[in-house]
Motif scaffolding. Structure first.
Motif, PDB file in Angstrom:
ATOM      1  N   ASN A   1     -10.592  15.185   2.581  1.00 41.99           N
ATOM      2  CA  ASN A   1     -11.584  14.694   1.623  1.00 41.99           C
ATOM      3  C   ASN A   1     -11.167  14.970   0.185  1.00 41.99           C
ATOM      4  OD1 ASN A   1     -13.166  13.697   3.634  1.00 41.99           O
ATOM      5  ND2 ASN A   1     -14.522  15.481   3.747  1.00 41.99           N
ATOM      6  N   GLY A   2     -10.536  16.134   0.002  1.00 40.83           N
ATOM      7  CA  GLY A   2     -10.068  16.445  -1.361  1.00 40.83           C
ATOM      8  C   GLY A   2      -8.999  15.479  -1.813  1.00 40.83           C
ATOM      9  N   LEU A   3      -8.040  15.192  -0.957  1.00 38.33           N
ATOM     10  CA  LEU A   3      -6.981  14.237  -1.308  1.00 38.33           C
ATOM     11  C   LEU A   3      -7.552  12.847  -1.557  1.00 38.33           C
ATOM     12  CD1 LEU A   3      -4.188  15.292   1.220  1.00 38.33           C
ATOM     13  CD2 LEU A   3      -4.139  15.571  -1.248  1.00 38.33           C
ATOM     14  N   TYR A   4      -8.553  12.476  -0.717  1.00 41.37           N
ATOM     15  CA  TYR A   4      -9.124  11.133  -0.903  1.00 41.37           C
ATOM     16  C   TYR A   4      -9.848  11.033  -2.245  1.00 41.37           C
ATOM     17  CZ  TYR A   4     -11.760   6.889  -0.157  1.00 41.37           C
ATOM     18  OH  TYR A   4     -12.290   5.642  -0.312  1.00 41.37           O
ATOM     19  N   ARG A   5     -10.537  12.077  -2.654  1.00 39.60           N
ATOM     20  CA  ARG A   5     -11.218  12.041  -3.955  1.00 39.60           C
ATOM     21  C   ARG A   5     -10.206  11.916  -5.093  1.00 39.60           C
ATOM     22  NH1 ARG A   5     -14.615  15.867  -1.442  1.00 39.60           N
ATOM     23  NH2 ARG A   5     -13.436  17.603  -2.342  1.00 39.60           N
ATOM     24  N   ILE A   6      -9.078  12.634  -4.970  1.00 41.81           N
ATOM     25  CA  ILE A   6      -8.032  12.539  -6.004  1.00 41.81           C
ATOM     26  C   ILE A   6      -7.462  11.127  -6.048  1.00 41.81           C
ATOM     27  CG2 ILE A   6      -5.729  13.353  -6.662  1.00 41.81           C
ATOM     28  CD1 ILE A   6      -6.490  16.066  -5.463  1.00 41.81           C
TER      29      ILE A   6
ATOM     30  N   SER B   1      -8.947   8.352  -5.179  1.00 37.60           N
ATOM     31  CA  SER B   1      -9.949   7.437  -5.754  1.00 37.60           C
ATOM     32  C   SER B   1      -9.949   7.518  -7.276  1.00 37.60           C
ATOM     33  CB  SER B   1     -11.341   7.773  -5.204  1.00 37.60           C
ATOM     34  OG  SER B   1     -11.368   7.585  -3.809  1.00 37.60           O
ATOM     35  N   LYS B   2      -9.838   8.746  -7.803  1.00 36.41           N
ATOM     36  CA  LYS B   2      -9.818   8.902  -9.259  1.00 36.41           C
ATOM     37  C   LYS B   2      -8.554   8.288  -9.875  1.00 36.41           C
ATOM     38  CE  LYS B   2     -12.578  13.139  -9.320  1.00 36.41           C
ATOM     39  NZ  LYS B   2     -12.581  14.585  -9.634  1.00 36.41           N
ATOM     40  N   LEU B   3      -7.422   8.524  -9.216  1.00 33.71           N
ATOM     41  CA  LEU B   3      -6.161   8.020  -9.757  1.00 33.71           C
ATOM     42  C   LEU B   3      -6.083   6.502  -9.662  1.00 33.71           C
ATOM     43  CD1 LEU B   3      -3.633  10.666  -8.370  1.00 33.71           C
ATOM     44  CD2 LEU B   3      -4.535  10.469 -10.699  1.00 33.71           C
ATOM     45  N   ASP B   4      -6.703   5.888  -8.621  1.00 32.91           N
ATOM     46  CA  ASP B   4      -6.671   4.435  -8.483  1.00 32.91           C
ATOM     47  C   ASP B   4      -7.352   3.742  -9.655  1.00 32.91           C
ATOM     48  OD1 ASP B   4      -5.181   4.208  -6.255  1.00 32.91           O
ATOM     49  OD2 ASP B   4      -6.863   4.152  -4.837  1.00 32.91           O
ATOM     50  N   HIS B   5      -8.303   4.406 -10.278  1.00 33.01           N
ATOM     51  CA  HIS B   5      -9.046   3.810 -11.389  1.00 33.01           C
ATOM     52  C   HIS B   5      -8.365   4.055 -12.736  1.00 33.01           C
ATOM     53  CE1 HIS B   5     -12.101   3.911  -8.196  1.00 33.01           C
ATOM     54  NE2 HIS B   5     -12.601   2.820  -8.820  1.00 33.01           N
TER      55      HIS B   5
ATOM     56  N   ASN C   1       1.631   7.370  -4.035  1.00 34.92           N
ATOM     57  CA  ASN C   1       2.110   7.176  -2.660  1.00 34.92           C
ATOM     58  C   ASN C   1       2.259   8.501  -1.931  1.00 34.92           C
ATOM     59  OD1 ASN C   1       2.214   4.399  -3.014  1.00 34.92           O
ATOM     60  ND2 ASN C   1       4.314   4.462  -3.820  1.00 34.92           N
ATOM     61  N   GLU C   2       2.727   9.530  -2.625  1.00 32.35           N
ATOM     62  CA  GLU C   2       2.889  10.845  -1.996  1.00 32.35           C
ATOM     63  C   GLU C   2       1.543  11.435  -1.585  1.00 32.35           C
ATOM     64  OE1 GLU C   2       5.143  13.368  -4.528  1.00 32.35           O
ATOM     65  OE2 GLU C   2       6.928  12.076  -4.536  1.00 32.35           O
ATOM     66  N   ILE C   3       0.580  11.296  -2.478  1.00 33.76           N
ATOM     67  CA  ILE C   3      -0.770  11.805  -2.151  1.00 33.76           C
ATOM     68  C   ILE C   3      -1.363  11.033  -0.967  1.00 33.76           C
ATOM     69  CG2 ILE C   3      -3.138  12.032  -3.000  1.00 33.76           C
ATOM     70  CD1 ILE C   3      -1.984  12.558  -5.773  1.00 33.76           C
TER      71      ILE C   3
END
Length: 362
Positions: A192-197, A199-203, A214-216
């Protein structure tokens, strides 16, 4: 035959037949037969000619002594006492008393011996009955023992197997609980922590094409693989759980709408099917968030007879051609096969993506 006729009719003369029978018995030297003939002749003459009766009574006494028959001797002596003169009659009476006493003594002795033998026989029978009863009791005890031993062995074996199964089940439950705890930590903390990061980076436009994204993403996929069993919230209805999972992908730019996700819809669905559907829908939402750029996502649930249909629709960029492994949707085919269902991608729409998922209720 002649004796019977004479006893029935005193005027009948049996002497010729008696004498003929006596002659035959004397010729054959049949002492017992002669004794009988002398007795019959003496009885016949005792009232008619006493001298003849005395003669045959004396003959009977002599033969009775020869054949050693005490009873016939006593019978002959009775006749002699009655027919003899006084002096001789006294002598025969004396002989009669001695013989009679001897006979009575012998009979009493025999009677006592018989009584003793009978007593011993009855006692032996009683002892045998007691012994047989004891043997029967022991036999029943042996039978019961023989019957109970296999029964105890069977019961003991069943109890041991059941206890072993219970201990193995407890051990498996302990291992599973430990796995669930580990899975929960991996999922809740790492994935969940990686997914939140992500989501933030995608924006952030500046980091959109950065290799770190890609690594994340790769770490995120690995963490989800480790958490193969996502723990369920205690006492939470499945429709609420699905709703929370799907709506967690909503954002300022993406609206997620659910239709028909009622508690009754999932009542007869197996736990395995629920788990697979949850993973499939989560994959669809991850793919949507990463690739489709959709602003509207609608997921509709319905039950038709013994099947549940799920319709996924978004207004994103869609998928050109067959879904490729890189977009993360290929695994959904394996999951849907596991529950006997089907998944269909409609790629012919002008815009967006339509997917239909169908699977049996049980």
């Amino acid at each position: 035959m002649s004796l019977t006729k004479w006893r029935q009719n005193r005027h009948y003369n049996p002497i010729p037949i008696f004498l003929k029978a006596l002659h035959i018995r004397e010729k054959k030297k049949d002492k017992w037969g002669q004794n009988s003939s002398y007795a019959h002749l003496a009885d016949y003459y005792i009232e008619k000619r006493s001298d003849s009766a005395l003669f045959y009574a004396d003959k009977m006494y002599s033969v009775a002594k020869a054949i050693k028959s005490p009873d016939d001797q006593l019978q002959a002596l009775q006749k002699l006492i009655k027919l003899s003169p006084t002096k001789e009659s006294k002598f025969f009476f004396s002989v009669y008393e001695k013989l009679n006493d001897s006979v009575q003594f012998a009979r009493n002795t025999a009677k006592n011996q018989f009584a003793l033998i009978r007593y011993e026989t009855e006692k032996s029978k009683a002892d045998n009955l007691v012994l047989q009863k004891d043997n029967d009791g022991k036999r029943y005890q042996i039978i019961i023992l023989i019957t109970c031993i296999p029964l105890l062995i069977i019961v003991g074996t069943l109890w041991y197997k059941k206890r072993k199964q219970r201990l193995e089940l407890e051990a498996q439950n302990t291992i599973r609980n430990n796995k669930l705890k580990t899975s929960q930590k991996v999922h809740d903390v790492v994935a969940n922590g990686l997914y939140r990061i992500m989501s933030k980076l995608d924006h952030q436009e500046t980091l959109k094409d950065s290799p770190i994204i890609n690594e994340i993403e790769e770490l995120y996929e690995q963490s989800r693989d480790i958490s193969y069993e996502k723990p369920e919230l205690k006492n939470q209805p499945f429709n609420e759980k699905i709703s929370e999972t799907l709506k967690s992908f909503a954002s300022e730019n993406t609206r997620v709408v659910l239709v028909g996700n009622s508690a009754a819809l999932w009542e007869k669905v197996s736990e395995q099917a629920k788990e697979e559907i949850e993973h499939i829908l989560q994959e669809l939402m991850v793919n949507m968030s990463k690739h489709s750029h959709a602003s509207d996502v609608v997921i509709r649930f319905e039950q038709v007879q013994q099947k549940i249909n799920i319709y996924y629709t978004d207004n994103g960029i869609g998928i050109a051609g067959k879904p490729q492994p890189k977009n993360g949707l290929t695994n959904t085919g394996t999951r849907i096969d596991a529950i006997g269902g089907t998944i269909t991608f409609d790629t012919k729409v002008e815009k967006g993506l339509k997917i239909q998922i169908s699977f049996p209720v049980s």
